[in-house]
Motif scaffolding. Structure first.
Motif, PDB file in Angstrom:
ATOM      1  N   LYS A  52       0.801  -1.231   0.000  1.00  0.00           N
ATOM      2  CA  LYS A  52       0.000   0.000   0.000  1.00  0.00           C
ATOM      3  C   LYS A  52       0.829   1.274   0.000  1.00  0.00           C
ATOM      4  O   LYS A  52       0.347   2.319  -0.431  1.00  0.00           O
ATOM      5  N   VAL A  53       2.055   1.219   0.483  1.00  0.00           N
ATOM      6  CA  VAL A  53       2.869   2.431   0.570  1.00  0.00           C
ATOM      7  C   VAL A  53       4.032   2.398  -0.413  1.00  0.00           C
ATOM      8  O   VAL A  53       4.125   3.225  -1.314  1.00  0.00           O
ATOM      9  N   PHE A  54       4.930   1.421  -0.253  1.00  0.00           N
ATOM     10  CA  PHE A  54       6.143   1.411  -1.060  1.00  0.00           C
ATOM     11  C   PHE A  54       5.860   1.217  -2.548  1.00  0.00           C
ATOM     12  O   PHE A  54       6.424   1.907  -3.392  1.00  0.00           O
ATOM     13  N   ARG A  55       5.001   0.266  -2.875  1.00  0.00           N
ATOM     14  CA  ARG A  55       4.724   0.021  -4.301  1.00  0.00           C
ATOM     15  C   ARG A  55       4.036   1.232  -4.933  1.00  0.00           C
ATOM     16  O   ARG A  55       4.307   1.577  -6.078  1.00  0.00           O
ATOM     17  N   LYS A  56       3.137   1.885  -4.188  1.00  0.00           N
ATOM     18  CA  LYS A  56       2.500   3.105  -4.710  1.00  0.00           C
ATOM     19  C   LYS A  56       3.541   4.206  -4.905  1.00  0.00           C
ATOM     20  O   LYS A  56       3.477   4.959  -5.867  1.00  0.00           O
ATOM     21  N   LEU A  57       4.493   4.302  -3.996  1.00  0.00           N
ATOM     22  CA  LEU A  57       5.567   5.282  -4.132  1.00  0.00           C
ATOM     23  C   LEU A  57       6.375   5.024  -5.404  1.00  0.00           C
ATOM     24  O   LEU A  57       6.668   5.946  -6.167  1.00  0.00           O
ATOM     25  N   LEU A  58       6.709   3.768  -5.667  1.00  0.00           N
ATOM     26  CA  LEU A  58       7.469   3.429  -6.867  1.00  0.00           C
ATOM     27  C   LEU A  58       6.645   3.674  -8.133  1.00  0.00           C
ATOM     28  O   LEU A  58       7.185   4.112  -9.157  1.00  0.00           O
ATOM     29  N   GLU A  59       5.337   3.436  -8.091  1.00  0.00           N
ATOM     30  CA  GLU A  59       4.471   3.743  -9.230  1.00  0.00           C
ATOM     31  C   GLU A  59       4.452   5.243  -9.501  1.00  0.00           C
ATOM     32  O   GLU A  59       4.484   5.688 -10.656  1.00  0.00           O
ATOM     33  N   THR A  60       4.416   6.041  -8.443  1.00  0.00           N
ATOM     34  CA  THR A  60       4.432   7.497  -8.596  1.00  0.00           C
ATOM     35  C   THR A  60       5.760   7.946  -9.192  1.00  0.00           C
ATOM     36  O   THR A  60       5.792   8.866 -10.015  1.00  0.00           O
ATOM     37  N   GLU A  61       6.861   7.296  -8.794  1.00  0.00           N
ATOM     38  CA  GLU A  61       8.170   7.611  -9.384  1.00  0.00           C
ATOM     39  C   GLU A  61       8.143   7.383 -10.898  1.00  0.00           C
ATOM     40  O   GLU A  61       8.677   8.185 -11.660  1.00  0.00           O
ATOM     41  N   GLN A  62       7.522   6.295 -11.332  1.00  0.00           N
ATOM     42  CA  GLN A  62       7.414   6.016 -12.768  1.00  0.00           C
ATOM     43  C   GLN A  62       6.566   7.084 -13.463  1.00  0.00           C
ATOM     44  O   GLN A  62       6.901   7.555 -14.543  1.00  0.00           O
ATOM     45  N   GLU A  63       5.452   7.456 -12.835  1.00  0.00           N
ATOM     46  CA  GLU A  63       4.573   8.473 -13.407  1.00  0.00           C
ATOM     47  C   GLU A  63       5.286   9.815 -13.522  1.00  0.00           C
ATOM     48  O   GLU A  63       5.091  10.561 -14.489  1.00  0.00           O
ATOM     49  N   ALA A  64       6.123  10.136 -12.558  1.00  0.00           N
ATOM     50  CA  ALA A  64       6.853  11.409 -12.570  1.00  0.00           C
ATOM     51  C   ALA A  64       7.840  11.500 -13.729  1.00  0.00           C
ATOM     52  O   ALA A  64       8.218  12.596 -14.141  1.00  0.00           O
ATOM     53  N   LEU A  65       8.250  10.362 -14.296  1.00  0.00           N
ATOM     54  CA  LEU A  65       9.195  10.363 -15.412  1.00  0.00           C
ATOM     55  C   LEU A  65       8.566  10.770 -16.740  1.00  0.00           C
ATOM     56  O   LEU A  65       9.284  11.112 -17.676  1.00  0.00           O
ATOM     57  N   LYS A  66       7.255  10.728 -16.813  1.00  0.00           N
ATOM     58  CA  LYS A  66       6.592  11.089 -18.065  1.00  0.00           C
ATOM     59  C   LYS A  66       6.942  12.528 -18.423  1.00  0.00           C
ATOM     60  O   LYS A  66       7.047  13.396 -17.560  1.00  0.00           O
ATOM     61  N   GLU A  67       7.108  12.758 -19.720  1.00  0.00           N
ATOM     62  CA  GLU A  67       7.561  14.071 -20.192  1.00  0.00           C
ATOM     63  C   GLU A  67       6.713  15.221 -19.644  1.00  0.00           C
ATOM     64  O   GLU A  67       7.241  16.244 -19.231  1.00  0.00           O
ATOM     65  N   GLU A  68       5.394  15.033 -19.584  1.00  0.00           N
ATOM     66  CA  GLU A  68       4.522  16.108 -19.120  1.00  0.00           C
ATOM     67  C   GLU A  68       4.682  16.395 -17.629  1.00  0.00           C
ATOM     68  O   GLU A  68       4.270  17.451 -17.150  1.00  0.00           O
ATOM     69  N   ASN A  69       5.304  15.482 -16.886  1.00  0.00           N
ATOM     70  CA  ASN A  69       5.480  15.677 -15.445  1.00  0.00           C
ATOM     71  C   ASN A  69       6.894  16.089 -15.043  1.00  0.00           C
ATOM     72  O   ASN A  69       7.098  16.550 -13.926  1.00  0.00           O
ATOM     73  N   ARG A  70       7.872  15.905 -15.922  1.00  0.00           N
ATOM     74  CA  ARG A  70       9.269  16.132 -15.541  1.00  0.00           C
ATOM     75  C   ARG A  70       9.546  17.539 -15.032  1.00  0.00           C
ATOM     76  O   ARG A  70      10.205  17.709 -14.008  1.00  0.00           O
ATOM     77  N   ALA A  71       9.063  18.555 -15.698  1.00  0.00           N
ATOM     78  CA  ALA A  71       9.322  19.934 -15.267  1.00  0.00           C
ATOM     79  C   ALA A  71       8.687  20.211 -13.907  1.00  0.00           C
ATOM     80  O   ALA A  71       9.251  20.933 -13.088  1.00  0.00           O
ATOM     81  N   ARG A  72       7.527  19.594 -13.645  1.00  0.00           N
ATOM     82  CA  ARG A  72       6.820  19.820 -12.377  1.00  0.00           C
ATOM     83  C   ARG A  72       7.419  19.040 -11.216  1.00  0.00           C
ATOM     84  O   ARG A  72       7.054  19.265 -10.069  1.00  0.00           O
ATOM     85  N   THR A  73       8.352  18.125 -11.498  1.00  0.00           N
ATOM     86  CA  THR A  73       8.927  17.307 -10.437  1.00  0.00           C
ATOM     87  C   THR A  73      10.402  17.582 -10.185  1.00  0.00           C
ATOM     88  O   THR A  73      10.994  17.006  -9.276  1.00  0.00           O
ATOM     89  N   ALA A  74      10.998  18.459 -10.975  1.00  0.00           N
ATOM     90  CA  ALA A  74      12.432  18.730 -10.840  1.00  0.00           C
ATOM     91  C   ALA A  74      12.753  19.357  -9.483  1.00  0.00           C
ATOM     92  O   ALA A  74      11.980  20.145  -8.948  1.00  0.00           O
ATOM     93  N   LEU A  75      13.886  18.988  -8.956  1.00  0.00           N
ATOM     94  CA  LEU A  75      14.365  19.553  -7.695  1.00  0.00           C
ATOM     95  C   LEU A  75      15.071  20.867  -8.023  1.00  0.00           C
ATOM     96  O   LEU A  75      16.285  20.931  -8.176  1.00  0.00           O
ATOM     97  N   ASN A  76      14.262  21.922  -8.183  1.00  0.00           N
ATOM     98  CA  ASN A  76      14.797  23.230  -8.554  1.00  0.00           C
ATOM     99  C   ASN A  76      13.981  24.347  -7.895  1.00  0.00           C
ATOM    100  O   ASN A  76      12.985  24.086  -7.223  1.00  0.00           O
ATOM    101  N   THR A  77      14.399  25.580  -8.108  1.00  0.00           N
ATOM    102  CA  THR A  77      13.735  26.717  -7.452  1.00  0.00           C
ATOM    103  C   THR A  77      12.365  27.031  -8.060  1.00  0.00           C
ATOM    104  O   THR A  77      11.618  27.809  -7.465  1.00  0.00           O
ATOM    105  N   ASP A  78      12.014  26.457  -9.187  1.00  0.00           N
ATOM    106  CA  ASP A  78      10.656  26.618  -9.709  1.00  0.00           C
ATOM    107  C   ASP A  78       9.656  25.841  -8.856  1.00  0.00           C
ATOM    108  O   ASP A  78       8.513  26.252  -8.695  1.00  0.00           O
ATOM    109  N   ASN A  79      10.090  24.705  -8.310  1.00  0.00           N
ATOM    110  CA  ASN A  79       9.201  23.811  -7.577  1.00  0.00           C
ATOM    111  C   ASN A  79       9.380  23.839  -6.058  1.00  0.00           C
ATOM    112  O   ASN A  79       8.468  23.443  -5.333  1.00  0.00           O
ATOM    113  N   TYR A  80      10.545  24.261  -5.595  1.00  0.00           N
ATOM    114  CA  TYR A  80      10.857  24.177  -4.163  1.00  0.00           C
ATOM    115  C   TYR A  80      11.432  25.478  -3.618  1.00  0.00           C
ATOM    116  O   TYR A  80      12.113  26.219  -4.332  1.00  0.00           O
ATOM    117  N   ASN A  81      11.204  25.678  -2.314  1.00  0.00           N
ATOM    118  CA  ASN A  81      11.927  26.676  -1.541  1.00  0.00           C
ATOM    119  C   ASN A  81      13.027  25.923  -0.805  1.00  0.00           C
ATOM    120  O   ASN A  81      12.769  24.864  -0.219  1.00  0.00           O
TER     121      ASN A  81
END
Length: 141
Positions: A52-81
């Protein structure tokens, strides 16, 4: 870009509402920008938490790799303080410690701490709350 050897990570969970702990060791092969393969090496105790937790986390990691999600998931100043909160020189590799807060919380972003290697400035570790779900993620290379 040349591919790197797989890296092993440890995912740890500590329950909030109920007293449960679990750990899953996973090998990750990553090739920028959109290939990430996971292979479970071992797990302890709670199958419920792993499923329920770890496998869902890994599925979300895969989803984050999709081109439409990459910019929204980058560890940068656009997304994070970012806030520098320390320097750890006693570790195997000295690191800068930052507190990170997402500017717009989503299931792809987390709040917590990141360790940046003081020599090559690569992300070496992160820990915190993934998305808005109530679990703690402590991920180490």
């Amino acid at each position: 870009m040349a591919s790197r050897a797989p890296v092993s990570i440890i995912l740890r969970y500590q329950g909030f509402a109920i007293s449960r702990e679990a750990e899953m060791v996973t090998s990750i092969f990553y090739q920028a920008p959109d290939t990430k393969q996971f292979k479970e090496v071992s797990q302890t105790v709670s199958k419920l938490i792993v499923d329920k937790v770890f496998r869902k986390l890994l599925e979300t990691e895969q989803e984050a790799l999709k081109e439409e999600n990459r910019a929204r998931t980058a560890l940068n100043t656009d997304n994070y303080n970012f806030k520098l909160v320390g320097y750890e020189s006693d570790a195997a590799s000295p690191s800068y410690l930052f507190q990170v807060e997402p500017k717009n919380p989503t299931k792809f972003l987390y709040r917590g701490k990141i360790w940046i290697d003081a020599q090559d400035f690569a992300l070496s570790r992160h820990g915190g709350r993934a998305g808005e779900k109530p679990f703690v993620l402590d991920q180490e290379k």
